[in-house]
Scaffold this active site. Sequence first.
Site, mmCIF file in Angstrom:
data_model
loop_
_atom_site.group_PDB
_atom_site.id
_atom_site.type_symbol
_atom_site.label_atom_id
_atom_site.label_comp_id
_atom_site.label_asym_id
_atom_site.label_seq_id
_atom_site.Cartn_x
_atom_site.Cartn_y
_atom_site.Cartn_z
ATOM 1 N N GLY A 19 93.130 44.295 28.577
ATOM 2 C CA GLY A 19 92.316 44.632 29.270
ATOM 3 C C GLY A 19 92.353 45.279 30.603
ATOM 4 N N TYR A 155 78.507 32.508 35.934
ATOM 5 C CA TYR A 155 79.254 33.652 36.245
ATOM 6 C C TYR A 155 78.982 34.285 37.632
ATOM 7 C CZ TYR A 155 81.502 38.416 35.331
ATOM 8 O OH TYR A 155 82.381 39.314 35.763
ATOM 9 N N VAL A 188 82.765 47.001 31.979
ATOM 10 C CA VAL A 188 84.072 47.703 31.653
ATOM 11 C C VAL A 188 84.491 47.497 30.053
ATOM 12 C CG1 VAL A 188 86.517 48.163 32.145
ATOM 13 C CG2 VAL A 188 84.832 47.288 33.758
ATOM 14 N N ASP A 189 84.669 48.567 29.485
ATOM 15 C CA ASP A 189 85.064 48.447 27.988
ATOM 16 C C ASP A 189 86.591 47.989 27.754
ATOM 17 O OD1 ASP A 189 85.170 48.787 25.140
ATOM 18 O OD2 ASP A 189 84.904 51.040 25.177
ATOM 19 N N THR A 190 86.550 46.604 27.516
ATOM 20 C CA THR A 190 87.842 45.927 27.380
ATOM 21 C C THR A 190 87.788 44.902 26.309
ATOM 22 O OG1 THR A 190 86.841 44.006 28.456
ATOM 23 C CG2 THR A 190 87.936 45.658 29.840
ATOM 24 N N SER A 192 87.619 41.889 25.993
ATOM 25 C CA SER A 192 86.619 40.524 26.275
ATOM 26 C C SER A 192 85.392 41.220 26.087
ATOM 27 C CB SER A 192 86.634 40.397 27.621
ATOM 28 O OG SER A 192 85.841 39.460 28.082
#
Length: 253
Positions: A19, A155, A188-190, A192
């Site tokens: 990531g 979170y 964010v495109d990760t 996870s």
Amino acid sequence: MRQGRLEGKTILITAAAQGMGRACALACAAEGAKVIATDIDAAHLASLAQESSAIQTELLDVRDAAAVQALAARTPALDVLFNCAGIVANGTVLDCTEADWDRSFEINVKSMFQMTRAFLPAMLAHAKADGGSVSIINMASMASSIKGFANRAAYGATKAAVIGLTKSIAADFIRQGVRCNALCPGTVDTPSLRGRIASAADPVQAEKDFIARQPIGRLATVDDITPLVIYLASDESQFVTGQALLVDGGVTI
């Protein structure tokens, strides 16, 4: 933009196997830094090391205070510490279990406390000896710490705490050559995120909902984030400290 912006700097990055951590490790190495990439994922760390000779890998559980101290004791003084480790716990304050709350704070906040306490003394001595500055970058988020989001009680609380810790470190050590800033990305495109999408009841709709949060109309990529990390790690940001810097595709407009 010129290359070699981090030439001669030693940078340690937590959660660097995948990531954003991985992308930042590679980007920092490409800019001339010596990168110490840490994670608990041995397989992905090994593949990362194969991508750049400037990257040294270390297995590290950031929850393990003794292991953190041991790594600090055998590591040369850092120019940059990037606390990137974190998890996302879903749910409202009524849904969140005590275990999820404690684990979120342990990984998202306490790990930064432990890493900073372990590595900061040598960084302070390094800044004093060189007459320059060192940089600590903490991974926060725009989600629930800057802007409220549903189902992110634990979170959001942890990421707000990260911003508070960041400002405290910045205020305490500003006259000793230490800069400390928090990075607040959008979605964010990760791996996870992809895992969370896949586990949703309706993954297709879940992805659409994540995209819809960004007025810019898409998810962030890791390449949207790495330039700001390079900036905060470099001498170009010597007048920037105590800030929560947003890279969020317009979410908080």
